[in-house]
Design an enzyme around this catalytic site. Structure first.
Site, short mmCIF file in Angstrom:
data_model
loop_
_atom_site.label_atom_id
_atom_site.label_comp_id
_atom_site.label_asym_id
_atom_site.label_seq_id
_atom_site.Cartn_x
_atom_site.Cartn_y
_atom_site.Cartn_z
N ASN A 171 57.67 -20.60 10.63
CA ASN A 171 58.24 -20.74 11.97
C ASN A 171 58.82 -22.13 12.25
O ASN A 171 58.78 -22.60 13.38
CB ASN A 171 57.22 -20.30 13.02
CG ASN A 171 55.94 -21.11 12.98
OD1 ASN A 171 55.80 -21.98 12.12
ND2 ASN A 171 55.02 -20.82 13.87
N TYR A 220 45.03 -28.05 8.12
CA TYR A 220 44.80 -26.81 8.87
C TYR A 220 43.34 -26.36 8.84
O TYR A 220 43.08 -25.17 9.00
CB TYR A 220 45.73 -25.71 8.34
CG TYR A 220 47.14 -25.80 8.86
CD1 TYR A 220 47.44 -25.58 10.20
CD2 TYR A 220 48.20 -26.10 8.00
CE1 TYR A 220 48.74 -25.65 10.67
CE2 TYR A 220 49.51 -26.17 8.46
CZ TYR A 220 49.77 -25.94 9.81
OH TYR A 220 51.07 -26.01 10.27
N LYS A 228 58.94 -27.78 9.01
CA LYS A 228 58.23 -27.05 7.95
C LYS A 228 59.15 -26.71 6.78
O LYS A 228 60.39 -26.74 6.91
CB LYS A 228 57.60 -25.78 8.54
CG LYS A 228 56.47 -26.06 9.54
CD LYS A 228 55.79 -24.75 9.96
CE LYS A 228 54.65 -25.00 10.94
NZ LYS A 228 53.95 -23.73 11.29
N HIS A 277 55.94 -27.49 13.48
CA HIS A 277 54.57 -27.60 13.98
C HIS A 277 54.57 -28.47 15.23
O HIS A 277 55.39 -29.38 15.35
CB HIS A 277 53.68 -28.26 12.91
CG HIS A 277 52.32 -28.68 13.44
ND1 HIS A 277 51.28 -27.79 13.58
CD2 HIS A 277 51.86 -29.88 13.90
CE1 HIS A 277 50.23 -28.44 14.09
NE2 HIS A 277 50.56 -29.70 14.28
N GLU A 311 46.15 -35.89 14.00
CA GLU A 311 47.19 -35.41 13.08
C GLU A 311 48.13 -36.54 12.67
O GLU A 311 48.55 -36.60 11.51
CB GLU A 311 47.95 -34.24 13.73
CG GLU A 311 47.07 -33.00 13.86
CD GLU A 311 47.73 -31.85 14.60
OE1 GLU A 311 47.08 -30.79 14.73
OE2 GLU A 311 48.89 -31.98 15.05
P1 IDP Z 1 51.08 -23.00 16.56
O1 IDP Z 1 51.74 -23.55 15.30
O2 IDP Z 1 52.09 -22.45 17.51
O3 IDP Z 1 50.15 -23.99 17.21
P2 IDP Z 1 48.71 -21.64 15.54
O4 IDP Z 1 48.08 -20.46 16.18
O5 IDP Z 1 48.02 -22.96 15.65
O6 IDP Z 1 50.21 -21.73 16.09
O7 IDP Z 1 48.91 -21.28 14.00
C1 IDP Z 1 49.26 -22.28 13.08
C2 IDP Z 1 50.34 -21.75 12.17
O8 IDP Z 1 49.82 -20.70 11.38
C3 IDP Z 1 51.56 -21.13 12.88
O9 IDP Z 1 52.50 -22.08 13.29
C4 IDP Z 1 52.12 -20.22 11.80
O10 IDP Z 1 52.86 -20.97 10.83
C5 IDP Z 1 50.83 -19.71 11.12
N1 IDP Z 1 50.38 -18.43 11.67
C6 IDP Z 1 49.82 -18.21 12.87
N2 IDP Z 1 49.50 -16.90 13.03
C7 IDP Z 1 49.86 -16.30 11.88
C8 IDP Z 1 49.80 -14.94 11.41
O11 IDP Z 1 49.31 -14.03 12.11
N3 IDP Z 1 50.29 -14.69 10.16
C9 IDP Z 1 50.81 -15.68 9.37
N4 IDP Z 1 50.90 -16.95 9.77
C10 IDP Z 1 50.43 -17.27 11.01
MG MG Z 2 48.39 -24.80 16.53
#
Ligand code: IDP
Ligand code: MG
Length: 138
Positions: A113, A50, A10, A116, A127
């Site tokens: 984070n 997304y 990312k 992905h 994807e």
């Molecule tokens: P994942 O990437 O671990 O699968 P997901 O729940 O699919 O997690 O969420 C997609 C992405 O959205 C996360 O990787 C993160 O970058 C972002 N995200 C998830 N929850 C939050 C939040 O509560 N605040 C801001 N960004 C979030």
């Molecule tokens: Mg996810």
């Protein structure tokens, strides 16, 4: 169980200089790389990718961030690839991520984070097809 998953290094990780470190982790964890390229998503592209999170409160923040800079998209291969990659990256929130995981070591915050990972074989196929043409997958 499928043998493909889709990964993104990312924009936070690319900006922070961790592309090489994360690429190394991918190799060390035993993944084959079927495709890899550096891109910058448009906002519309990030919104399309997304789409499943469209109704979430963080959708705007997430898509703005994902289109904010360069990222590396990767098509990865390994037996049980989806689960193996999710184990390698760690929990969504780096504060909860296990020692030695990519998010523990390189992520900035819950939103930013570092990486992905696909959540199912079905989504991995979708994807990969979202970002790669057939001829780019080797
Ligand atoms: P994942 O990437 O671990 O699968 P997901 O729940 O699919 O997690 O969420 C997609 C992405 O959205 C996360 O990787 C993160 O970058 C972002 N995200 C998830 N929850 C939050 C939040 O509560 N605040 C801001 N960004 C979030
Ligand atoms: Mg996810």
């Amino acid at each position: 169980m499928g043998n493909k998953t889709f990964a993104i290094i990312k924009p936070d990780a690319v900006k922070n200089g961790f592309t090489g470190n994360i690429y190394d982790r991918i190799i060390q964890a035993g993944f084959g790389i079927q495709g890899a390229k550096l891109i910058q998503m448009s906002l519309a592209q990030a919104e399309g990718f997304y789409d499943i999170h469209r109704s979430r409160p963080f959708f705007g923040e997430l898509t703005k961030f994902m289109s904010s800079g360069k990222c590396m998209v990767l098509a990865l291969e390994k037996e049980n690839a989806v689960n193996e990659w999710r184990t390698t990256i760690g929990s969504t929130n780096p504060a909860d991520a296990a020692e030695g995981t990519i998010r523990k070591d390189f992520a900035t915050s819950l939103g930013e984070n570092a990486v992905h990972g696909s959540d199912s074989d079905e989504n991995a196929i979708k994807e990969i097809a979202f970002f790669f043409s057939e001829s780019e997958l080797i």
